[in-house]
Design a protein around this motif. Structure first.
Motif, PDB file in Angstrom:
ATOM      1  N   ARG A 144       0.866  -1.200   0.001  1.00 41.25           N
ATOM      2  CA  ARG A 144       0.005  -0.024   0.180  1.00 41.25           C
ATOM      3  C   ARG A 144       0.910   1.277   0.124  1.00 41.25           C
ATOM      4  N   TYR A 145       1.826   1.160  -1.038  1.00 41.61           N
ATOM      5  CA  TYR A 145       2.589   2.680  -1.080  1.00 41.61           C
ATOM      6  C   TYR A 145       1.722   3.689  -1.037  1.00 41.61           C
ATOM      7  N   SER A 146       2.165   4.687  -0.615  1.00 42.34           N
ATOM      8  CA  SER A 146       1.507   6.189  -0.764  1.00 42.34           C
ATOM      9  C   SER A 146       2.042   6.845  -1.852  1.00 42.34           C
ATOM     10  N   THR A 147       1.354   7.658  -2.189  1.00 41.65           N
ATOM     11  CA  THR A 147       1.866   8.543  -3.354  1.00 41.65           C
ATOM     12  C   THR A 147       3.038   8.927  -3.234  1.00 41.65           C
ATOM     13  N   GLU A 148       3.597   9.394  -2.220  1.00 42.87           N
ATOM     14  CA  GLU A 148       4.925   9.997  -1.940  1.00 42.87           C
ATOM     15  C   GLU A 148       6.038   8.738  -2.046  1.00 42.87           C
ATOM     16  N   GLU A 149       5.631   7.866  -1.431  1.00 41.73           N
ATOM     17  CA  GLU A 149       6.534   6.535  -1.334  1.00 41.73           C
ATOM     18  C   GLU A 149       6.762   6.125  -2.657  1.00 41.73           C
ATOM     19  N   LEU A 150       5.903   6.158  -3.662  1.00 43.99           N
ATOM     20  CA  LEU A 150       5.686   5.577  -4.731  1.00 43.99           C
ATOM     21  C   LEU A 150       6.439   6.639  -5.694  1.00 43.99           C
ATOM     22  N   GLY A 151       6.356   7.890  -5.397  1.00 46.51           N
ATOM     23  CA  GLY A 151       6.970   8.851  -6.106  1.00 46.51           C
ATOM     24  C   GLY A 151       8.548   8.861  -5.971  1.00 46.51           C
ATOM     25  N   ASN A 152       8.979   8.526  -4.823  1.00 48.86           N
ATOM     26  CA  ASN A 152      10.488   8.278  -4.419  1.00 48.86           C
ATOM     27  C   ASN A 152      10.839   6.935  -5.002  1.00 48.86           C
TER      28      ASN A 152
END
Lengths: 178, 194
Positions: A144-152
Motif C-alpha cells: 500500500r505504497y503512498s503517493t509519496e513513497e511511490l513517487g520516490n
C-alpha cells in the motif's frame, strides 16, 4: 501520444497476443521484461542496494534494437511486488533509456490490506477494456505504497496524475522529467 | 542437408522407402537422432551442435544447438525438446522449446504456449501464445524490420563470409514498406474500474 511517429513501449509484465496485436497495429516497437516469469522480481528484491542492485536492474533491460528511446512504460501492478529500493533501481535504469516526457503507468493496491500473491496478467479485451487473466490464488499483505513513497521509487519519473479506481486500486501516471 | 530416415515422426513413409532392408533399418535407427519429419529435416534430441548451421530446406530442432542458424529461405521449428542458444535467421520461425538469442524472420515468428524465449524478435508478423514466456524486444514495423534485417544479415554469419554471395538480396523480399499509421496505444483502465 504523438500519433505521427512510431513509439517504443516497455512492458514490465508478460507478453500477450492481444497486447502485441494492439501495439503492433500501431507500429510500436515492444520491449517485454516479463518480470514475474523470469525470476526478476526476486533478483531485484534480493540484490544488495547500491551498485549491485543498479547493475541487476540495468541487466534486466533488453538489448536495444533500434536505439529509439522508450515512450511508454507499462508497470501494471508490478510495483506492489518490488521493494522501493528495487523499484527505484529499475525505474532509474528505465529512465536512462526513455525519452524526456515518456509516460509510466502503474496500479497500486490501495484500499485492501491484501493483494494476490502473484502479479496480475492484464490483457486488452475486444472492447478496449483490460482483463486480468491470472488465476486466482492466495493473497499476501499489500505494501500500500503512498503517493509519496511511490513517487520516490520511480527514479526520474515524476507524478503526473493519480486516481482511485473502483476495484480498490489506485492508478498512477508518471512522466519523465527532462 | 541432414540424413533421411525411413519414417517420419508420424510413421509415414518418406523418401528412403525404396531402399534395401538393411538400409531401411539403418535409416530407422538414425531417425532417433537426426532425420526427417514430414518435409523437414530433423536434429534429434540426442544431438548437440556447437557451431553455425546453414541450409536450404526446412528444419526442426529437437536437440541442443549453439551458434548461428541460417535458413533464410526456409522454415525453422524449434520443437518441445529443442534448446537453441543462437541468433536465428529464417523465413519463418516457430518455437515450442527454448531459445536464447535473437530471432530474425522475413515472414513470421510464432512462439507457442510452452516456449521460453529470451532475445529479440524481428519479423513483420509475430504471435506469442498465452502462457508462452518471452523476454526481449519485438520489432514488427515493416520499415524497421527491413532496416534491422538489412544490417543484421551482413553482421551475422555472412559477415564472416564477406565476399561470398551477399544475403542483402534476401532482405529485399521482406514485406514492402508501409507508412506508420495510428500509433496511439489507447489503453483503458481495467474493467470494473471507476
Amino acid at each position: 501520444m504523438d500519433e505521427t511517429r512510431r513509439h517504443v513501449v516497455l512492458d514490465l509484465g508478460g507478453a500477450s497476443t492481444a497486447m502485441l496485436a494492439l501495439l503492433g497495429r500501431s507500429g510500436c516497437c515492444v520491449e517485454i521484461l516479463d518480470l514475474p516469469n523470469f525470476g526478476s522480481i526476486d533478483q531485484l528484491n534480493m540484490a544488495e542496494p547500491g551498485p549491485a542492485l543498479a547493475e541487476t536492474a540495468a541487466a534486466l533491460l533488453p538489448n536495444r534494437l533500434t536505439g529509439d528511446a522508450i515512450d511508454l512504460v507499462l508497470c501494471w501492478d508490478l510495483p506492489n511486488y518490488l521493494t522501493l529500493n528495487a523499484l527505484s533501481a529499475l525505474m532509474t535504469s528505465v529512465g536512462r533509456r526513455a525519452r524526456p516526457g515518456a509516460v509510466a503507468h502503474a496500479l497500486i493496491y490501495y484500499s485492501e490490506r491484501d493483494m494476490p500473491e502473484h502479479p496480475a496478467h492484464f490483457v486488452p479485451a475486444a472492447d478496449g477494456e483490460l482483463v486480468d487473466r491470472s488465476a486466482p490464488g492466495a493473497v499476501i499483505a499489500a505494501p500500500r505504497y503512498s503517493t509519496e513513497e511511490l513517487g520516490n521509487g520511480m527514479g526520474r519519473f515524476v507524478l503526473d496524475r493519480a486516481r482511485l479506481l473502483g476495484n480498490g486500486m489506485q492508478e498512477f501516471l508518471f512522466q519523465l522529467g527532462s | 542437408m541432414f540424413e533421411r530416415n525411413k519414417k517420419d515422426d508420424e510413421g509415414n513413409e518418406s523418401q528412403s522407402a525404396g531402399r534395401p532392408d538393411s538400409d531401411k533399418n539403418f535409416g530407422s535407427f538414425r531417425s532417433k537422432a537426426s532425420g526427417r519429419s514430414g518435409d523437414s529435416a530433423v536434429i534429434g534430441r540426442s544431438i548437440q551442435i556447437d557451431g553455425d548451421l546453414r541450409g536450404d530446406e526446412d528444419l526442426r530442432i529437437e536437440g541442443d544447438v549453439s551458434g548461428n542458424v541460417e535458413l533464410k529461405n526456409n522454415a525453422l521449428t524449434i520443437g518441445k525438446e529443442g534448446k537453441v542458444k543462437a541468433d536465428v535467421y529464417a523465413k519463418s520461425i516457430a518455437v515450442d522449446g527454448e531459445t536464447m538469442g535473437d530471432l530474425y524472420a522475413t515472414e513470421r515468428v510464432t512462439v507457442h504456449v510452452n516456449a521460453r524465449v529470451q532475445g529479440n524478435i524481428i519479423s513483420p508478423k509475430v504471435s506469442i501464445e498465452e502462457g508462452a514466456r518471452f523476454k526481449g524486444s519485438i520489432e514488427m514495423d515493416p520499415a524497421a524490420v527491413e532496416k534491422v534485417l538489412g544490417t543484421t544479415t551482413t553482421s551475422g554469419a555472412d559477415k564472416r563470409n564477406a565476399g561470398n554471395k551477399s544475403s542483402a538480396t534476401d532482405t529485399s523480399k521482406v514485406a514492402p514498406k508501409r507508412p506508420v499509421k495510428d500509433s496511439s496505444a489507447n489503453l483503458n483502465p481495467p474493467s470494473g474500474t471507476s
